[in-house]
Design an enzyme around this catalytic site. Structure first.
Site, PDB file in Angstrom:
ATOM      1  N   CYS A   2       0.831  -1.204   0.000  1.00 52.25           N
ATOM      2  CA  CYS A   2       0.000   0.000   0.000  1.00 52.25           C
ATOM      3  C   CYS A   2       0.868   1.258   0.000  1.00 52.25           C
ATOM      4  O   CYS A   2       2.000   1.248   0.462  1.00 52.25           O
ATOM      5  CB  CYS A   2      -0.864   0.032   1.247  1.00 52.25           C
ATOM      6  N   ARG A  27       5.531  -0.750  -5.704  1.00 50.19           N
ATOM      7  CA  ARG A  27       5.234  -1.562  -4.537  1.00 50.19           C
ATOM      8  C   ARG A  27       4.221  -2.656  -4.854  1.00 50.19           C
ATOM      9  O   ARG A  27       4.108  -3.627  -4.116  1.00 50.19           O
ATOM     10  CB  ARG A  27       4.614  -0.684  -3.441  1.00 50.19           C
ATOM     11  N   TRP A  74      -3.083  -2.834  -1.395  1.00 51.27           N
ATOM     12  CA  TRP A  74      -2.816  -4.267  -1.574  1.00 51.27           C
ATOM     13  C   TRP A  74      -3.835  -4.981  -0.728  1.00 51.27           C
ATOM     14  O   TRP A  74      -3.808  -4.867   0.491  1.00 51.27           O
ATOM     15  CB  TRP A  74      -1.440  -4.614  -1.009  1.00 51.27           C
ATOM     16  N   ASN A  98      -2.344   1.787   5.693  1.00 53.66           N
ATOM     17  CA  ASN A  98      -1.435   0.681   5.359  1.00 53.66           C
ATOM     18  C   ASN A  98      -1.289  -0.167   6.611  1.00 53.66           C
ATOM     19  O   ASN A  98      -1.153   0.381   7.700  1.00 53.66           O
ATOM     20  CB  ASN A  98      -0.043   1.197   4.989  1.00 53.66           C
ATOM     21  N   GLY A  99      -1.255  -1.491   6.450  1.00 60.05           N
ATOM     22  CA  GLY A  99      -1.068  -2.357   7.615  1.00 60.05           C
ATOM     23  C   GLY A  99      -2.306  -3.192   7.899  1.00 60.05           C
ATOM     24  O   GLY A  99      -3.231  -3.255   7.085  1.00 60.05           O
ATOM     25  N   GLU A 479      22.900 -19.286   7.356  1.00 65.29           N
ATOM     26  CA  GLU A 479      22.610 -17.902   6.981  1.00 65.29           C
ATOM     27  C   GLU A 479      23.260 -16.920   7.963  1.00 65.29           C
ATOM     28  O   GLU A 479      23.802 -15.892   7.554  1.00 65.29           O
ATOM     29  CB  GLU A 479      21.081 -17.707   6.917  1.00 65.29           C
ATOM     30  N   LYS A 483      25.929 -14.064   6.924  1.00 67.56           N
ATOM     31  CA  LYS A 483      25.735 -12.642   7.233  1.00 67.56           C
ATOM     32  C   LYS A 483      26.956 -12.091   7.954  1.00 67.56           C
ATOM     33  O   LYS A 483      27.403 -10.982   7.679  1.00 67.56           O
ATOM     34  CB  LYS A 483      24.515 -12.418   8.142  1.00 67.56           C
ATOM     35  N   GLU A 486      29.985 -11.725   5.548  1.00 67.71           N
ATOM     36  CA  GLU A 486      29.760 -10.637   4.580  1.00 67.71           C
ATOM     37  C   GLU A 486      29.871  -9.270   5.264  1.00 67.71           C
ATOM     38  O   GLU A 486      30.455  -8.340   4.720  1.00 67.71           O
ATOM     39  CB  GLU A 486      28.359 -10.743   3.975  1.00 67.71           C
ATOM     40  N   HIS A 502      31.992 -34.313  14.230  1.00 65.92           N
ATOM     41  CA  HIS A 502      32.705 -34.947  13.115  1.00 65.92           C
ATOM     42  C   HIS A 502      33.719 -34.017  12.468  1.00 65.92           C
ATOM     43  O   HIS A 502      34.117 -34.243  11.328  1.00 65.92           O
ATOM     44  CB  HIS A 502      31.700 -35.447  12.066  1.00 65.92           C
ATOM     45  N   LYS A 601      25.000  -6.908  -5.354  1.00 63.95           N
ATOM     46  CA  LYS A 601      23.607  -7.173  -4.991  1.00 63.95           C
ATOM     47  C   LYS A 601      22.983  -8.191  -5.929  1.00 63.95           C
ATOM     48  O   LYS A 601      22.263  -9.085  -5.524  1.00 63.95           O
ATOM     49  CB  LYS A 601      22.822  -5.854  -5.033  1.00 63.95           C
TER      50      LYS A 601
END
Ligand code: G6P
Length: 606
Positions: A2, A27, A74, A98-99, A479, A483, A486, A502, A601
């Site tokens: 929205c 959006r 939306w 919105n929300g 992950e 992070k 990076e 192991h 990116k």
């Protein structure tokens, strides 16, 4: 997603609203509307579909007036149609939102009992009625607005026009962003700087819980307690007008904080909260799928790996997740009933695209879980399954990752139901659980952000860090390690907790932090044993767990407590402390977290 624009201006508002809404089209939305104070009073025009459909309505029924409010919607509560489009109206109030208002059903029942009737299925109309009820009780507009806000739980950015107050727009923010734009003898509100960009580059970002009243020359901003506050007015550089950092120091920090909204918007494409169903936007028949092949790179691959556990566990659907660059250059034995699904933020990653094309050439049905609707993958696949994270600027993926997970979890629930692995009641329960995810992600940010700082400072001095987890938390361990390396250039490895003995156990000494991601699920006791093995070797354990896990944490562990949640959404909630930790370690080391060396990116080479 929205979008909101509000204008107290010097020239006709409707064309300017349209200009702004066009900027918010990226959006995604499915209806739009505009309201304005005209000489005949407060009026609105709305249309299902695109901005051009709204323009067509305006060309037949123009809207006069210099003070107006516009919205792209939306659909969340209720279908995308004119009745559910914003602005919503109740008595003297026109409102855009919105929300999601979580307690809208109780409020609606209360308002109906008080004699009010509703025209839409939206949660937004409930808020419009609450404000109007306050006006009817004799409250001033600002007081009626605040009284309504006090009744709401959930997330919102709001904009309101009041009949009889032709120079006033009210706005509020909790969970969804709202900015105030400062023009020359004109004032604006918008869902981001982009919305007000055509009219001014001087903006103030409202803080959580703030509300505001603007007229032609001033903005009166109040905090959640009702105290008058000032928020810094900053000039947004023209080049940054497309996407900017707001009050945050880095895009990474902002995008971590964007996650409740990104999750919520993604959920809105997959869930029917009213009937308790999960399905991809255009529907899909999972009963014909014999095998699922998930293909991705980088962070998206870890989302796919976590999803493999979910699809097999929940839906009994045999699933493989493979790094696209491996899949692409071997000779995989795929069977005809395989559905190939690419997971990609950009929709342009060369390896993922090549793997997808290979599958297509083999005659497989293809789908892409993708954040960029106009991307190559979106154009080439049979089924586009969107994420709605919005533009992600930081090279380190955060909100795109949790949005991918959000879509994948919804799809696993849909597949489970279609394949008869769960009944309707369980589907509804899982949908309800998913609907809680945005709030719990926000809570995870609030609960862990400050608690992690001293830890981040200590970890910034480490040379190597080990991340361990089991089940879905194994993917998160991978992950989390990605992070950290990076964002801070510290060497980090993610490992399945049971595999530590192991090999990686050889690394353990007092200088190697071991971060264990372990909510109190059915694997907790096993992971706790691994934790003891680390402690026995003087390893420095950091346990990321929930309240129940904390009760069983060894005294030697430093614990970080995330909100308690259903295992279905634990990957979303537990991703947050790992992202924040990597961010804070990166900042402590003075690294360029938004654009680390050597990384891109979107990787469009194989
Ligand atoms: C690059 C980015 C990562 C991303 C990966 C896959 O390596 O730096 O953040 O996870 O590409 O990108 P995609 O757009 O396909 O999700």
């Amino acid at each position: 997603m929205c979008g909101i624009i509000g204008i107290v201006g010097l020239s006709p508002a409707a064309p300017r609203v349209i200009e702004s809404l066009r900027r918010l089209e990226y959006r995604g939305y499915d209806s739009a509307g505009v309201a304005a104070h005209t000489s005949a009073g407060l009026e609105r025009r709305r249309a299902k579909g695109r901005i051009r459909d709204l323009e067509a309505v305006l060309s037949v029924e123009p809207l006069q007036g210099h003070v107006g409010l516009g919205h792209t919607r939306w659909a969340t509560h209720g279908a995308p149609n004119v009745a559910n489009a914003h602005p919503q109206k109740a008595g003297r109030v026109m409102l855009v939102h919105n929300g999601i208002i979580e307690n809208f059903a109780e409020l609606k029942a209360e308002l109906i009992a008080a004699g009010r009737s509703f025209e839409s299925e939206t949660d937004t109309e409930v808020v419009a009625h609450l404000i109007d009820a306050g006006l009817e009780r004799g409250l001033e507009p600002l007081a009626a607005f605040k009284a309504a806000l006090n009744r709401l739980s959930g997330a919102y950015a709001l904009g309101a026009l009041i009949e009889g107050e032709p120079e006033l727009i009210l706005g509020a923010r909790r969970g969804s962003p709202l900015v105030v734009g400062y023009g020359e003898g004109e004032m604006f509100i918008g869902s981001d700087a982009l919305a007000v960009g055509p009219f001014t580059n001087r903006v103030a970002y409202l803080d959580e819980g703030d509300y505001v009243a603007i007229d032609r020359t001033t903005a009166r901003i109040f905090n959640a307690d009702g105290a008058r506050v000032e928020r810094a007015v900053r000039t947004v550089a023209a080049s940054a007008a497309l996407v900017e950092k707001g009050n945050y120091r880095h895009f990474m920090e902002k995008e971590i904080h964007d996650q409740p909204e990104a999750c919520r918007h993604t959920l809105s494409s997959y869930l029917d909260p009213i009937n308790g169903h999960a399905a991809p936007p255009e529907g899909f028949d999972f009963t014909k799928v014999e095998r699922l092949q998930l293909l991705a790179c980088g962070t998206a691959y870890y989302a796919a790996l976590i999803a493999k556990y979910l699809f097999e566990d929940l839906a009994g659907l045999p699933t493989d997740a493979e790094v696209a660059s491996e899949f692409r250059y071997r000779n995989p034995a795929v069977t005809p009933g395989t559905l190939a699904v690419a997971v990609s933020q950009s929709g342009e990653t060369a390896d993922t695209l090549a793997a997808l094309r290979w599958c297509k050439a083999k005659g497989l049905t293809t789908a892409a879980i993708v954040n960029a609707p106009e991307s190559t993958m979106s154009r080439e696949v049979d089924h586009v399954w969107p994420t709605h994270a919005g533009p992600e600027v930081c090279v380190l993926s955060t909100k795109a990752f949790t949005a991918q997970l959000t879509a994948l979890i919804c799809l696993a629930v849909a597949a489970a139901r279609q394949r008869g692995r769960i009944d309707a009641a369980e589907e509804t329960r899982l949908v309800q659980t998913l609907l809680e995810a945005p709030r719990l992600i926000a809570q995870a940010i609030a609960d862990t952000e400050d608690a992690l700082r001293p830890l981040a400072f200590d970890i910034s001095k480490a040379r190597d860090v080990l991340y361990l987890g089991r089940g879905a938390m194994f993917g998160l361990a991978l992950e989390g390690a990605l992070k950290l390396k990076e964002g801070s250039y510290i060497h980090a490895e993610g490992y399945a907790a049971g595999e530590m003995k192991h090999g990686p156990i050889a690394l353990i000494d007092e200088s190697t932090p071991v971060i264990i991601v372990a909510p109190s699920d059915n694997a907790f006791d096993k992971t706790r044993s691994n934790m003891s093995e680390v402690i026995a070797r003087n390893g420095a354990v950091v346990l990321i767990t929930d309240e129940a896990g904390l009760a069983h944490a060894p005294s030697q562990a430093r614990s970080v407590v995330a909100p308690t949640c259903d295992p279905l959404i634990a990957p979303l909630v537990f991703a947050v402390p790992l992202q924040l930790l990597a961010y804070q370690v990166g900042v402590a080391k003075g690294a360029d977290v938004d654009q680390p060396r050597n990384l891109a990116k979107s990787v469009t080479v194989e």
